[in-house]
Design an enzyme around this catalytic site. Sequence first.
Site, PDB file in Angstrom:
ATOM      1  N   GLY A 128     -51.981  57.302  -3.205  1.00  0.00           N
ATOM      2  CA  GLY A 128     -53.076  56.787  -2.241  1.00  0.00           C
ATOM      3  C   GLY A 128     -53.322  55.587  -2.248  1.00  0.00           C
ATOM      4  N   ASP A 154     -44.938  41.126  17.453  1.00  0.00           N
ATOM      5  CA  ASP A 154     -44.336  41.626  18.674  1.00  0.00           C
ATOM      6  C   ASP A 154     -43.521  42.950  18.460  1.00  0.00           C
ATOM      7  OD1 ASP A 154     -41.990  40.452  17.601  1.00  0.00           O
ATOM      8  OD2 ASP A 154     -42.320  38.906  18.662  1.00  0.00           O
ATOM      9  N   GLU A 192     -47.877  48.961 -11.479  1.00  0.00           N
ATOM     10  CA  GLU A 192     -46.822  49.111 -10.411  1.00  0.00           C
ATOM     11  C   GLU A 192     -46.262  47.665 -10.108  1.00  0.00           C
ATOM     12  OE1 GLU A 192     -48.951  51.021  -7.331  1.00  0.00           O
ATOM     13  OE2 GLU A 192     -49.792  52.355  -8.915  1.00  0.00           O
ATOM     14  N   PRO A 213     -40.198  54.485  -0.161  1.00  0.00           N
ATOM     15  CA  PRO A 213     -38.876  54.527   0.617  1.00  0.00           C
ATOM     16  C   PRO A 213     -37.950  53.329   0.176  1.00  0.00           C
ATOM     17  CG  PRO A 213     -40.559  53.833   1.998  1.00  0.00           C
ATOM     18  CD  PRO A 213     -41.445  54.201   0.857  1.00  0.00           C
ATOM     19  N   HIS A 249     -41.721  45.404  10.363  1.00  0.00           N
ATOM     20  CA  HIS A 249     -40.830  44.542   9.956  1.00  0.00           C
ATOM     21  C   HIS A 249     -40.371  43.683  11.238  1.00  0.00           C
ATOM     22  CE1 HIS A 249     -38.702  47.000   6.553  1.00  0.00           C
ATOM     23  NE2 HIS A 249     -39.788  46.532   6.103  1.00  0.00           N
ATOM     24  N   ARG A 271     -47.761  44.023   3.538  1.00  0.00           N
ATOM     25  CA  ARG A 271     -46.504  45.080   2.769  1.00  0.00           C
ATOM     26  C   ARG A 271     -47.535  45.474   1.356  1.00  0.00           C
ATOM     27  NH1 ARG A 271     -42.030  43.318  -0.877  1.00  0.00           N
ATOM     28  NH2 ARG A 271     -40.800  45.049  -0.954  1.00  0.00           N
ATOM     29  N   ASN A 300     -41.080  46.613  -6.372  1.00  0.00           N
ATOM     30  CA  ASN A 300     -42.185  45.433  -6.253  1.00  0.00           C
ATOM     31  C   ASN A 300     -42.024  44.219  -7.004  1.00  0.00           C
ATOM     32  OD1 ASN A 300     -43.867  47.436  -4.997  1.00  0.00           O
ATOM     33  ND2 ASN A 300     -44.783  47.950  -6.650  1.00  0.00           N
ATOM     34  N   HIS A 340     -47.466  49.287   0.093  1.00  0.00           N
ATOM     35  CA  HIS A 340     -47.002  49.605  -1.328  1.00  0.00           C
ATOM     36  C   HIS A 340     -48.103  50.337  -1.981  1.00  0.00           C
ATOM     37  CE1 HIS A 340     -42.671  47.810  -1.613  1.00  0.00           C
ATOM     38  NE2 HIS A 340     -42.960  47.741  -0.408  1.00  0.00           N
ATOM     39  N   ASP A 341     -49.280  50.289  -1.750  1.00  0.00           N
ATOM     40  CA  ASP A 341     -50.501  50.549  -2.392  1.00  0.00           C
ATOM     41  C   ASP A 341     -50.642  52.007  -1.937  1.00  0.00           C
ATOM     42  OD1 ASP A 341     -52.671  50.715  -4.031  1.00  0.00           O
ATOM     43  OD2 ASP A 341     -54.087  50.646  -2.109  1.00  0.00           O
ATOM     44  N   ASP A 379     -55.581  53.072  -3.336  1.00  0.00           N
ATOM     45  CA  ASP A 379     -56.644  52.763  -4.315  1.00  0.00           C
ATOM     46  C   ASP A 379     -56.580  51.397  -5.046  1.00  0.00           C
ATOM     47  OD1 ASP A 379     -54.225  53.235  -5.802  1.00  0.00           O
ATOM     48  OD2 ASP A 379     -54.813  55.073  -6.782  1.00  0.00           O
TER      49      ASP A 379
END
Length: 329
Positions: A75, A252, A91, A167, A197, A65, A97, A69-70, A77
């Site tokens: 981008g 899976d 952030e 999102p 997920h 995750r 976050n 989120h990065d 980074d």
Amino acid sequence: MARSRKVMSCCFIQITALSCLFFMAISQLSPDFYRDICPQALPTIRLVVYAAIFKEPRMGASLLRLHFHDCFVNGCDASVLLDDTPSFTGEKTAGPNNNSLRGFDVIDEIKAAVNLACFGNVVSCADILAVAARDSIVALGGSPYEVLLGRRDATTASQAAANNDLPAPFFDLPALISNFDSHGLSLQDLVVLSGAHTLGFARCLIFRSRIYNETSTIDPAFARYLQAQCPPSNGGGDDILASFDDSPARFDADYFDALRQSRGVLHSDQQLFSEDGGEADSLVSYYSEKREAFWEDFGAAMVKMGSLSPLTGGDGEIRENCRYVNDAN
């Protein structure tokens, strides 16, 4: 008709521009970037990741995750790793976050181990995030894929961008598609990357509205099961966790099975399958039935996501400490 041609032309130009940026990024990154300068880099990252997941299997989902989120905020980074400073708010405290992202201490441990193994500061924090995500997937039973390397680290971060660009779990399908499209990612990328997920857990705070207010898109028995764990808003329990599927520490395709049974934990999850016969429904059913195709396509989508606007060449820096830019250490 002229207006339609103009709109179609603009859309084509936008898609072409995004594709060009993607292929430019791909050409600047290489799976062999550290082969000569530090051949022990990737084995060292893998060793620390495997040890962390052995200690706490949930950590695999957390590291995956972090990479997501990065990349979705200006981008890939490593800006997500920066602590706040007097000159900017990073952030980590953005809405998606704050009190949610975890695994920063494991990244610190990886960075220290890699700096030692490489006899210096040569591996970027952005590359560590990308490799740690891949190694987490493999450690939990997924298929390996080749990670492109050579990213450099940002020297700033943006809380506002993190609030705007990620999102949200309450998004409907059109909003999800629009968000991924703004990052040059397709509907197929959206569906297959959502398959991440299959690992990890969600907080009661995030799925409470779904289990108490949605009826037509959730299996009633499943809603009651989650309600027994997650009380209504006046009952507290915001941080109570529920797994996304029945095997939260195994990579899976059970997540897609759950969606087909109206057992998606998040609103945004279940939006991928509504039994309307659309393309998203077809992709969910396909990955539910073709597990190996999911693993293969997931790897390809991770490479694509991992190539979003990387800093390369002389841009950015290679941080000595992933939490701070170099002149702040």
